[in-house]
Scaffold this motif. Structure first.
Motif, mmCIF file in Angstrom:
data_model
loop_
_atom_site.group_PDB
_atom_site.id
_atom_site.type_symbol
_atom_site.label_atom_id
_atom_site.label_comp_id
_atom_site.label_asym_id
_atom_site.label_seq_id
_atom_site.Cartn_x
_atom_site.Cartn_y
_atom_site.Cartn_z
ATOM 1 N N ALA A 174 -33.437 -23.053 50.158
ATOM 2 C CA ALA A 174 -34.052 -22.386 51.301
ATOM 3 C C ALA A 174 -33.314 -21.117 51.699
ATOM 4 C CB ALA A 174 -34.112 -23.347 52.500
ATOM 5 N N TYR A 175 -32.286 -20.739 50.932
ATOM 6 C CA TYR A 175 -31.449 -19.603 51.314
ATOM 7 C C TYR A 175 -31.379 -18.553 50.206
ATOM 8 C CZ TYR A 175 -29.842 -22.453 55.226
ATOM 9 O OH TYR A 175 -29.797 -23.208 56.370
ATOM 10 N N LEU A 176 -31.062 -17.355 50.630
ATOM 11 C CA LEU A 176 -30.748 -16.257 49.718
ATOM 12 C C LEU A 176 -29.255 -15.995 49.870
ATOM 13 C CD1 LEU A 176 -32.377 -14.382 47.812
ATOM 14 C CD2 LEU A 176 -32.337 -12.677 49.628
ATOM 15 N N GLU A 177 -28.519 -16.076 48.766
ATOM 16 C CA GLU A 177 -27.064 -16.042 48.857
ATOM 17 C C GLU A 177 -26.470 -14.948 47.983
ATOM 18 O OE1 GLU A 177 -25.689 -19.938 47.866
ATOM 19 O OE2 GLU A 177 -26.493 -20.870 49.692
ATOM 20 N N LEU A 178 -25.402 -14.346 48.463
ATOM 21 C CA LEU A 178 -24.641 -13.356 47.713
ATOM 22 C C LEU A 178 -23.249 -13.921 47.465
ATOM 23 C CD1 LEU A 178 -24.462 -10.493 46.511
ATOM 24 C CD2 LEU A 178 -23.584 -9.728 48.724
ATOM 25 N N GLY A 179 -22.975 -14.305 46.229
ATOM 26 C CA GLY A 179 -21.694 -14.920 45.907
ATOM 27 C C GLY A 179 -21.612 -16.346 46.436
ATOM 28 N N ARG A 180 -20.519 -17.008 46.149
ATOM 29 C CA ARG A 180 -20.304 -18.370 46.658
ATOM 30 C C ARG A 180 -20.042 -18.304 48.152
ATOM 31 N NH1 ARG A 180 -16.462 -22.081 43.039
ATOM 32 N NH2 ARG A 180 -16.736 -23.245 44.988
ATOM 33 N N HIS A 181 -20.813 -19.098 48.904
ATOM 34 C CA HIS A 181 -20.708 -19.001 50.353
ATOM 35 C C HIS A 181 -19.393 -19.545 50.895
ATOM 36 C CE1 HIS A 181 -22.307 -23.118 49.818
ATOM 37 N NE2 HIS A 181 -21.651 -23.397 50.930
ATOM 38 N N ASP A 182 -18.654 -20.308 50.067
ATOM 39 C CA ASP A 182 -17.390 -20.865 50.541
ATOM 40 C C ASP A 182 -16.193 -19.991 50.150
ATOM 41 O OD1 ASP A 182 -17.729 -21.356 47.860
ATOM 42 O OD2 ASP A 182 -16.817 -23.358 47.907
#
Length: 330
Positions: A260-268
């Motif tokens: 459900a998300y659009l992510e740039l790189g690892r969020h952690d």
């Protein structure tokens, strides 16, 4: 495949850059192939026809089918892509009679030999506006951004909404610039924290003390994930970006759809400095396009009003083969 009557005229211009001659067949209203001519090697074929009329291109020597072609839309003209048949501007189109004010849309493409990566195809198609396969012709971030901007411009013209400069502000300022700002703050904080640790000889990640009398140093962690993890269903983001061609700019920047998300790189993890340098250059590229946007909407790139007339069917919905307004995503 059978033919259907369409009121919207179209001009097709095809360059044969193959080393073979190509036969061109029109499919009539009973579904029969009607030979319309042969395109010899390195020659150009121009055909005046109507929207939704099917065509077949075959190897002239073997009659192997190379391409099934049905013009199903009229693309709007923009400052970057002129999709008008120049003959119709002067009322010289053979399908226009009398003093018609209609301008016919033109579709240009080239037939070329397939590359080793296109082994599934017997011919390659080079379309300067809608390249296929896209990965063959769009290989850099700059090319991806330019193609996306061109599509954003077509949509703005086709929907007659004029294009919203606030969308550019939303993309550049709210998302990309904030990612850079947050990471700058994050790395500054991390550097300051490292310096404090070195001075105090402590390694605790959140609280450090140098002796029993010294006050603790509390580290407030900067959230470097905000704006890098975007909920796609967010009404503002979905309406203004995700469900428009502007989505391509986020994909060009390296965002990846993950659930459900659009992510740039690892969020952690924070983005590394090298990735931030790339993102900074990407933002500078968007800023240049953003500055040109008002001129592009006016149909020009030099500050003068070009006053471009649109080809018939490009903006009224009739040039999209029943899929709604021409140029919109479907």
């Amino acid at each position: 495949v059978t033919n259907e009557i369409s009121p919207t005229t179209t001009t097709t211009t095809g360059d044969n850059n193959n080393n073979i001659a190509v036969d061109v067949y029109w499919i009539d209203y009973q579904g029969r192939e009607v030979h319309k001519g042969t395109i010899r090697r390195h020659e150009t074929w121009t055909q005046y026809s109507y929207l939704e009329h099917p065509w077949v291109f075959k190897n002239a020597a073997t009659q192997q089918v190379l391409l099934h072609y049905i013009p199903d839309r009229i693309l709007p003209t923009t400052a970057l892509d002129d999709t008008r048949d120049p003959n119709t501007i002067n009322n010289e189109h053979p399908h226009h009679h009398g003093s018609s004010n209609k301008i016919t849309g033109v579709h240009r493409f080239s037939l070329t030999s397939p590359s080793s990566s296109d082994s599934d195809y017997c011919v390659a198609l080079h379309d300067p506006i809608l390249p296929f396969p896209a990965t063959r012709y769009i290989t850099t971030t700059e090319q991806a951004v330019e193609w996306t901007v061109r599509h954003m411009l077509r949509r703005a013209v086709a929907t007659q909404q004029g294009g919203d400069t606030n969308v550019w502000n939303l993309m550049v300022n709210k998302y990309f610039q904030n990612i850079l700002r947050q990471h700058a703050a994050y790395y500054e904080q991390r550097q300051a924290t490292t310096k404090q640790r070195n001075n105090s000889d402590e390694i605790d990640a959140t609280t450090t003390t140098t002796n029993n009398n010294a006050p603790p140093t509390v580290v407030v962690v900067v959230d470097h994930t905000k704006y890098r993890r975007i909920r796609i269903a967010n009404p503002i983001f979905s309406r203004n970006i995700w469900n428009t061609p502007a989505r391509g700019l986020f994909l060009a920047a390296g965002f990846v759809e993950h659930g459900a998300y659009l992510e740039l790189g690892r969020h952690d993890e924070p983005l590394p400095p090298s990735r931030l340098d790339e993102l900074s250059q990407f933002v500078a590229l968007l800023e240049r396009w953003k500055a040109q946007w008002p001129l592009l909407l006016n149909g020009n790139t030099n500050g003068s009003n070009a006053g471009q007339r649109q080809p018939d069917g490009a903006v009224d919905g009739s040039g999209r083969a029943g899929f709604g307004v021409a140029g919109s995503m479907s």
